[in-house]
Design an enzyme around this catalytic site. Sequence first.
Site: not given
Length: 219
Positions: A127, A198
Amino acid sequence: MSSPIRTTVLISGNGSNLQAVIDQIAAGNLNANIIRVLSNRKDAFGLERARKANIPTQYHNLVKYKKQHPATTEGVQAAREEYDAELARLIIADQPELVVCLGFMHILSPQFLEPLEVANVRIINLHPALPGAFNGVNAIERAHAAWMEGKIYKTGVMIHDVISEVDMGTPILVREIPFQKGQDEDLEAFEKRVHETEWGTVIEGVGMVLKELGARKLA
Ligand SMILES: Nc1nc2c(c(=O)[nH]1)N[C@@H](CN(C=O)c1ccc(C(=O)N[C@@H](CCC(=O)O)C(=O)O)cc1)CN2
Ligand SMILES: NCC(=O)N[C@@H]1O[C@H](COP(=O)([O-])[O-])[C@@H](O)[C@H]1O
């Protein structure tokens, strides 16, 4: 080292994080065997990435289930529950040890979570926000807007366990992303920075879980 951890990846889009994991497995840096990539969107480029890597793919979409129910709150709920129950059956049939959500844009209900818990399958998610901040969709855009309004000075990305409450599962790995003080950074440039963060976080966070599952297998 244990045998490679049987892993199913759930996606909905581009699959750049999936690609990062595929590449690290190929490089021998992640002890996983991706047994299937499943998308709820037919046009997800991540499916093409999986096909190129000779990974079995599956498309499982909610529309078919919605068409079998009235377009009421109760009907949509029933459709989602049937969808999730079938999703669980499809995934469990492959006998995975781990499910990784990498941009899977569907809220998983107990009809999915409970069967996987019974089958002892770990579920984790990537997330693009810090724990408890910007849960749900469009987290990157919402964080950027909050920074522009002077409400926050940092954001981040995390890998977390998946529970019923969206994005509230135990964080496994959190990487903070500071905003550049006094510098205007447009959304596009910021998004690029988030995605680059990420990729590294996914590799490290998935690696942590793979090690944990591997150790459990050897115990
Ligand atoms: N029960 C859980 N399900 C999911 C989690 C979770 O932590 N618990 N993580 C997500 C991924 N995710 C955020 O990281 C997320 C994905 C999608 C949504 C959402 O609101 N989806 C809508 C549809 C939105 C769309 O189609 O664009 C919906 O499902 O109705 C929120 C959070 C994976 N699932
Ligand atoms: N709430 C879930 C969520 O927003 N996930 C986000 O979807 C993108 C997938 O990118 P990718 O398809 O290129 O890996 C990533 O930015 C990921 O954080």
